[in-house]
Design an enzyme around this catalytic site. Sequence first.
Site, PDB file in Angstrom:
ATOM      1  N   MET A  30       6.535  -8.529 -39.389  1.00 49.29           N
ATOM      2  CA  MET A  30       7.481  -9.198 -40.291  1.00 49.29           C
ATOM      3  C   MET A  30       7.417  -8.550 -41.681  1.00 49.29           C
ATOM      4  SD  MET A  30       7.680 -13.124 -39.106  1.00 49.29           S
ATOM      5  CE  MET A  30       6.194 -13.713 -39.896  1.00 49.29           C
ATOM      6  N   GLY A  31       6.848  -7.355 -41.737  1.00 51.02           N
ATOM      7  CA  GLY A  31       6.821  -6.628 -43.006  1.00 51.02           C
ATOM      8  C   GLY A  31       5.717  -7.087 -43.945  1.00 51.02           C
ATOM      9  N   ALA A  32       5.839  -6.704 -45.242  1.00 43.98           N
ATOM     10  CA  ALA A  32       4.759  -6.880 -46.214  1.00 43.98           C
ATOM     11  C   ALA A  32       3.494  -6.267 -45.609  1.00 43.98           C
ATOM     12  CB  ALA A  32       4.566  -8.344 -46.602  1.00 43.98           C
ATOM     13  N   HIS A  34       0.208  -4.123 -44.473  1.00 42.27           N
ATOM     14  CA  HIS A  34      -1.126  -3.901 -45.035  1.00 42.27           C
ATOM     15  C   HIS A  34      -1.944  -3.115 -44.017  1.00 42.27           C
ATOM     16  CE1 HIS A  34      -2.152  -7.143 -42.322  1.00 42.27           C
ATOM     17  NE2 HIS A  34      -1.308  -7.957 -42.940  1.00 42.27           N
ATOM     18  N   HIS A  37      -1.687  -4.037 -40.264  1.00 41.52           N
ATOM     19  CA  HIS A  37      -0.538  -3.477 -39.565  1.00 41.52           C
ATOM     20  C   HIS A  37      -0.761  -1.977 -39.294  1.00 41.52           C
ATOM     21  CE1 HIS A  37       1.526  -6.845 -41.894  1.00 41.52           C
ATOM     22  NE2 HIS A  37       1.823  -7.136 -40.646  1.00 41.52           N
ATOM     23  N   GLU A 149      -5.588  -9.296 -33.114  1.00 38.75           N
ATOM     24  CA  GLU A 149      -6.403 -10.450 -32.675  1.00 38.75           C
ATOM     25  C   GLU A 149      -6.401 -11.573 -33.705  1.00 38.75           C
ATOM     26  OE1 GLU A 149     -10.316  -8.963 -31.885  1.00 38.75           O
ATOM     27  OE2 GLU A 149      -9.687  -8.059 -29.978  1.00 38.75           O
ATOM     28  N   LEU A 185      -6.914  -9.640 -43.686  1.00 36.88           N
ATOM     29  CA  LEU A 185      -5.701  -9.161 -44.367  1.00 36.88           C
ATOM     30  C   LEU A 185      -4.500  -9.887 -43.783  1.00 36.88           C
ATOM     31  CD1 LEU A 185      -6.400  -5.329 -44.545  1.00 36.88           C
ATOM     32  CD2 LEU A 185      -6.995  -7.115 -46.192  1.00 36.88           C
ATOM     33  N   SER A 187      -0.090 -10.746 -44.797  1.00 37.29           N
ATOM     34  CA  SER A 187       1.041 -10.622 -45.734  1.00 37.29           C
ATOM     35  C   SER A 187       1.046 -11.810 -46.688  1.00 37.29           C
ATOM     36  CB  SER A 187       2.359 -10.590 -44.964  1.00 37.29           C
ATOM     37  OG  SER A 187       2.294  -9.620 -43.953  1.00 37.29           O
TER      38      SER A 187
END
Length: 281
Positions: A30-32, A34, A37, A149, A185, A187
Amino acid sequence: MKIITTILDLNLELQGIQKNNFSLGFVPTMGALHEGHLSLIEESKKNNSYTIVSIFVNPTQFNNQDDLKNYPKPIELDTSLLESAQCDYLFLPSSEEIYTKDYISPSIDLGKLDQVMEGKHRPGHFQGVCQIVYRLFNLIQPTNAYFGEKDFQQVAVIRYMTTFFKLPIKIITCETKRDERGLALSSRNLLLSNEEKENAYHIYQTLTYAKENKHLNTPIKLHQLTTSYFLTNPKLELEYIAIINSTTLEELVDDWIEPSTICIVAYSGKTRLIDNISLSE
Ligand code: AMP
């Protein structure tokens, strides 16, 4: 990196990949973006000829409209991160492109998976997740798909859905990336003030407290002890702690069934944070 925004262009790109039998790794997001991802992308790049990342803030999985409205959308930063990670394709569709008027999502009964933890606390969330992941799987038809996970129950739901619809896609999970003090981490961490972030560290401290105190305690006793420990920080608002059988997601009570996992969801300020660790060796 090619940025694709329409299904038509996606199909044109995929034709070449499919014709040549190249493997395609898919990382839905979904973006943002880090490091969490990026670790999924790295794993995909290791094992596939091409890697495609999608960024789509899926409205149907949000049961709270403020959460949807406030979800961070730093698309330019995301694009440059993906370029640096040498991602091959970014699929960046609009809502209209994904949910065309004539598109009907198939329904799926998730049974118990949808009645515990996130299913119980976020009604409709996993139906929305299945809807978008099914749609993206059908459009992209990847060889392998990568999930974190950190969203432990989501992985169980996606695996169930993939088997239910007999989709020929391998689901691969990657471990949770954390900052140097253990905060997973996310978003949503972008929404935390400094003080809220400081308080959020207590979530990982609680998870490690549970792991260290597992021996000599039954699951229900460990749940009590862990809850008391968590509540020593009154600045966080606890939604739930669950100690579960990692395979069935059933809460453990008197006996340990391995592998086991502890999951926590808590609010720091207005931001809902989710985390888990394995309680098994
Ligand atoms: P999201 O953009 O939050 O929907 O996440 C996209 C994917 O990245 C999901 O499979 C998440 O589980 C995964 N992910 C999110 N945070 C982390 C993290 N800290 N470490 C590893 N994977 C993550």
